[in-house]
Write a protein that holds these residues in place. Sequence first.
Motif, PDB file in Angstrom:
ATOM      1  N   ASP A  35       0.911  -1.148  -0.023  1.00 26.95           N
ATOM      2  CA  ASP A  35      -0.013   0.033   0.202  1.00 26.95           C
ATOM      3  C   ASP A  35       0.988   1.356   0.102  1.00 26.95           C
ATOM      4  OD1 ASP A  35      -2.349   1.885   0.121  1.00 26.95           O
ATOM      5  OD2 ASP A  35      -2.036   1.896   2.284  1.00 26.95           O
ATOM      6  N   GLU A  38      -1.996   6.176   0.475  1.00 27.00           N
ATOM      7  CA  GLU A  38      -2.684   7.695   0.062  1.00 27.00           C
ATOM      8  C   GLU A  38      -4.153   7.188  -0.360  1.00 27.00           C
ATOM      9  OE1 GLU A  38      -0.149   8.451  -3.237  1.00 27.00           O
ATOM     10  OE2 GLU A  38       1.516   9.187  -1.941  1.00 27.00           O
ATOM     11  N   HIS A  48     -17.598   9.163   6.804  1.00 28.27           N
ATOM     12  CA  HIS A  48     -18.982   9.386   7.225  1.00 28.27           C
ATOM     13  C   HIS A  48     -19.788   8.208   6.503  1.00 28.27           C
ATOM     14  CE1 HIS A  48     -18.395  12.628   9.614  1.00 28.27           C
ATOM     15  NE2 HIS A  48     -17.945  13.397   8.740  1.00 28.27           N
ATOM     16  N   ASN A 274     -12.849   1.466  -5.575  1.00 29.05           N
ATOM     17  CA  ASN A 274     -13.120   2.519  -6.619  1.00 29.05           C
ATOM     18  C   ASN A 274     -12.479   2.388  -7.893  1.00 29.05           C
ATOM     19  OD1 ASN A 274     -13.252   5.545  -4.373  1.00 29.05           O
ATOM     20  ND2 ASN A 274     -14.765   4.058  -5.112  1.00 29.05           N
ATOM     21  N   ALA A 280     -18.815   4.024  -5.332  1.00 30.31           N
ATOM     22  CA  ALA A 280     -18.641   3.246  -4.114  1.00 30.31           C
ATOM     23  C   ALA A 280     -18.055   4.063  -3.104  1.00 30.31           C
ATOM     24  CB  ALA A 280     -17.808   2.064  -4.394  1.00 30.31           C
TER      25      ALA A 280
HETATM   26  C1  LIG Z   1     -12.510  13.708  -0.271  1.00 32.65           C
HETATM   27  C2  LIG Z   1     -13.173  12.550  -0.071  1.00 32.65           C
HETATM   28  C3  LIG Z   1     -13.772  12.359   0.966  1.00 32.65           C
HETATM   29  C4  LIG Z   1     -14.661  11.158   1.101  1.00 32.65           C
HETATM   30  N1  LIG Z   1     -15.338  11.088   2.293  1.00 32.65           N
HETATM   31  C5  LIG Z   1     -15.976   9.646   2.412  1.00 32.65           C
HETATM   32  C6  LIG Z   1     -16.970   9.509   3.587  1.00 32.65           C
HETATM   33  O1  LIG Z   1     -17.000  10.252   4.299  1.00 32.65           O
HETATM   34  N2  LIG Z   1     -17.457   8.178   3.507  1.00 32.65           N
HETATM   35  C7  LIG Z   1     -17.507   7.344   2.455  1.00 32.65           C
HETATM   36  O2  LIG Z   1     -17.877   6.227   2.514  1.00 32.65           O
HETATM   37  N3  LIG Z   1     -16.580   7.540   1.542  1.00 32.65           N
HETATM   38  C8  LIG Z   1     -16.016   8.752   1.238  1.00 32.65           C
HETATM   39  N4  LIG Z   1     -15.172   8.888   0.306  1.00 32.65           N
HETATM   40  C9  LIG Z   1     -15.000   8.072  -0.736  1.00 32.65           C
HETATM   41  C10 LIG Z   1     -13.990   6.921  -0.189  1.00 32.65           C
HETATM   42  O3  LIG Z   1     -12.647   7.508  -0.249  1.00 32.65           O
HETATM   43  C11 LIG Z   1     -13.863   5.571  -1.076  1.00 32.65           C
HETATM   44  O4  LIG Z   1     -15.065   5.157  -1.043  1.00 32.65           O
HETATM   45  C12 LIG Z   1     -12.635   4.988  -0.779  1.00 32.65           C
HETATM   46  O5  LIG Z   1     -11.508   5.512  -0.334  1.00 32.65           O
HETATM   47  C13 LIG Z   1     -12.488   3.482  -1.593  1.00 32.65           C
HETATM   48  O6  LIG Z   1     -11.759   2.755  -0.987  1.00 32.65           O
HETATM   49  P1  LIG Z   1     -10.577   2.009  -1.989  1.00 32.65           P
HETATM   50  O7  LIG Z   1     -10.033   1.093  -1.293  1.00 32.65           O
HETATM   51  O8  LIG Z   1     -11.366   1.462  -3.606  1.00 32.65           O
HETATM   52  O9  LIG Z   1      -9.395   3.163  -2.682  1.00 32.65           O
HETATM   53  P2  LIG Z   1      -8.492   3.984  -1.651  1.00 32.65           P
HETATM   54  O10 LIG Z   1      -9.133   4.070  -0.257  1.00 32.65           O
HETATM   55  O11 LIG Z   1      -8.351   5.269  -2.482  1.00 32.65           O
HETATM   56  O12 LIG Z   1      -7.083   3.286  -1.405  1.00 32.65           O
HETATM   57  C14 LIG Z   1      -6.433   2.966  -2.241  1.00 32.65           C
HETATM   58  C15 LIG Z   1      -5.105   2.677  -1.909  1.00 32.65           C
HETATM   59  O13 LIG Z   1      -4.299   2.280  -2.765  1.00 32.65           O
HETATM   60  C16 LIG Z   1      -3.186   2.523  -2.754  1.00 32.65           C
HETATM   61  N5  LIG Z   1      -2.319   2.562  -4.014  1.00 32.65           N
HETATM   62  C17 LIG Z   1      -2.735   3.175  -5.312  1.00 32.65           C
HETATM   63  N6  LIG Z   1      -1.607   2.780  -6.416  1.00 32.65           N
HETATM   64  C18 LIG Z   1      -0.917   2.084  -5.642  1.00 32.65           C
HETATM   65  C19 LIG Z   1       0.092   1.261  -5.878  1.00 32.65           C
HETATM   66  N7  LIG Z   1       0.766   1.295  -7.413  1.00 32.65           N
HETATM   67  N8  LIG Z   1       1.022   0.444  -5.328  1.00 32.65           N
HETATM   68  C20 LIG Z   1       0.647   0.366  -3.979  1.00 32.65           C
HETATM   69  N9  LIG Z   1      -0.747   1.069  -3.427  1.00 32.65           N
HETATM   70  C21 LIG Z   1      -1.222   1.826  -4.219  1.00 32.65           C
HETATM   71  C22 LIG Z   1      -3.258   4.176  -2.469  1.00 32.65           C
HETATM   72  O14 LIG Z   1      -2.251   4.796  -2.132  1.00 32.65           O
HETATM   73  C23 LIG Z   1      -4.453   3.759  -1.595  1.00 32.65           C
HETATM   74  O15 LIG Z   1      -3.903   3.708  -0.365  1.00 32.65           O
HETATM   75  C24 LIG Z   1     -14.394  10.120   0.010  1.00 32.65           C
HETATM   76  C25 LIG Z   1     -13.739  10.388  -0.979  1.00 32.65           C
HETATM   77  C26 LIG Z   1     -13.292  11.515  -1.255  1.00 32.65           C
HETATM   78  C27 LIG Z   1     -12.194  11.883  -2.405  1.00 32.65           C
END
Ligand SMILES: Cc1cc2nc3c(=O)[nH]c(=O)nc-3n(C[C@H](O)[C@H](O)[C@H](O)COP(=O)(O)OP(=O)(O)OC[C@H]3O[C@@H](n4cnc5c(N)ncnc54)[C@H](O)[C@@H]3O)c2cc1C
Length: 530
Positions: A35, A38, A48, A274, A280
């Motif tokens: 990871d 970020e 939330h 995402n 999502a």
């Molecule tokens: C500003 C903001 C506020 C939000 N607030 C909410 C909220 O209040 N409630 C809610 O339910 N949702 C919220 N969301 C949506 C939420 O962020 C997403 O639903 C969630 O982050 C998706 O999870 P994920 O695991 O798919 O991606 P992410 O949480 O984005 O995690 C992806 C991870 O993969 C890592 N990564 C990427 N590329 C690589 C690579 N090549 N090698 C290793 N690691 C890598 C990244 O660094 C990151 O840590 C918000 C979104 C934003 C932008």
Amino acid sequence: MDDEKYDVVVIGGGAAGLSGALTLARARRSVLVIDAGEPRNTPSAGVHGFLSRDGVAPAELAALGRAEVLSYGGQVRDARVDTAVRDGDGFTVGIDGGTQVRARRLLVATGLVDELPDVAGVRDRWGRDVLHCPYCHGWEVRDQPVGVLSTGPLGVHQAQLFRQWTEDVVLFVHTGPRPTDEEREQFDARGIGIVDGEVASLEIVDDAVTGVRLRSGDVHPRRAVVVGPRFTVASPVLAGLGVPVTEHPMGIGSHVAVDARGTTSVPGVWAAGNVADPIAQVMGAAAAGASAAGAINADLVAEDVARAVEARRNPFSAAAVAGRTPEQFWDDVYGQLDRMFSGSSNLFLVRQASDLAPGTALDLGCGEGADAIWLAVRGWWVTAVDVSGTALDRAAGDAREAGVAGRIDWQRHDLAESFPAGSFDLVSAGYLHSPPGLLPREKVLRAAVLAVAPGGVLLVGAHFGMPSWMTDPPPDLHLPSPEEVVESLDLDLGEWTVEPARFIEREQQGPDGVLGTRTDYVLTVRRRAL
Ligand SMILES: Cc1cc2nc3c(=O)[nH]c(=O)nc-3n(C[C@H](O)[C@H](O)[C@H](O)COP(=O)(O)OP(=O)(O)OC[C@H]3O[C@@H](n4cnc5c(N)ncnc54)[C@H](O)[C@@H]3O)c2cc1C
């Protein structure tokens, strides 16, 4: 290359990746999460709408998730994956420009990148009072003056949505489409304002948005601004794997198309969160990760079953060897019986070495030691090598009983990795037949050539084809002919003499007690004396 090969490498440790890893670790799979740390929602104070943890800080949620994965034996590494490519029946994953790890399956959970409108102040305030998702932040800006900065068709929809949380919503048309007459009527009916003209910047006072400034210079007081980022997922990781990135059907950016369980179009690769579903939220991303993990585990179980059946049918197949070191494999083979072989020395050795004057001998792949003991009894000083500690223990016991323990130096070597030191008057390589991938036979035989002292002899004893009782030979076991062996030895014929292969036919009993014949051969290769 990292020594370890994982059942699953999870690329990205946000909600989707950690949730997938938790399910896999609880399924007793070896799992590594890599990871870059970020997650998208990093700038926000709280997550939330996450049942039972509403408002938890993103970093705290990640730390809790990591701790749960670790508590079940999963591993988490802070690093970025640069490359991921198919490697045989698995994948090789390159980390931070150096280390590589291998995996049977991949779960890609790298999230997405929010491409924000290029308006001064937007990036600085992103996730705090520049927002995009009403379900994440609508409650936090309820009853406050909200401006929607339109850059595409979604702007009208966002203005109507946020009107659910506050009566004071203004759509800044900016570079988005002008609302249609029908939309204007809807806006009038809901009391949503419309401001034409391009936005120049956000007004920020005391670490908070206070308004929206147009290029005309007009400033409209607002406490929060809603934007519609383009969600993009292109990455070298997806490109290297050949996972297609396509436009999302809602026109909001790109994504990886998957089925309901996160299956991508590339076998062995799943995607969740995402990266596959840009809208999502955290709970949905976590659910998708868990669901994909279940699908991955089921796929691994199916492969494990197929391998087990193959290994049962053919104990010398690649399937039987998979995941085991040569030592483990041969220890298991010897461990199945109190004694594997007859205890008699091999015919090829007896025929070719009986007349040799005793000196130093190297027995490669000595097994339970019958050849080494036979040589020692005849006065040779023997170095006897095998990869199996089980076999060597038996051999040493027999040598003691035969009274020749002092003449034999038993050495454990995986000949793929190390080779005994010294040069020998006789080097004997008998039946170096291993399942595919376990022993680099040609490399070992070339090392055997180098170990023959001037005036010495190399004997290569081998099976010539399958025994007569074997009706269904293992498809992936190749038994080289004498000609192939000679060619692979790469000999300087000025220094070496190769005698014609001698064939030895003998009786051999099959596993069901059926008696048959088996043909072996021995190659004798002599090195010129100095
Ligand atoms: C500003 C903001 C506020 C939000 N607030 C909410 C909220 O209040 N409630 C809610 O339910 N949702 C919220 N969301 C949506 C939420 O962020 C997403 O639903 C969630 O982050 C998706 O999870 P994920 O695991 O798919 O991606 P992410 O949480 O984005 O995690 C992806 C991870 O993969 C890592 N990564 C990427 N590329 C690589 C690579 N090549 N090698 C290793 N690691 C890598 C990244 O660094 C990151 O840590 C918000 C979104 C934003 C932008």
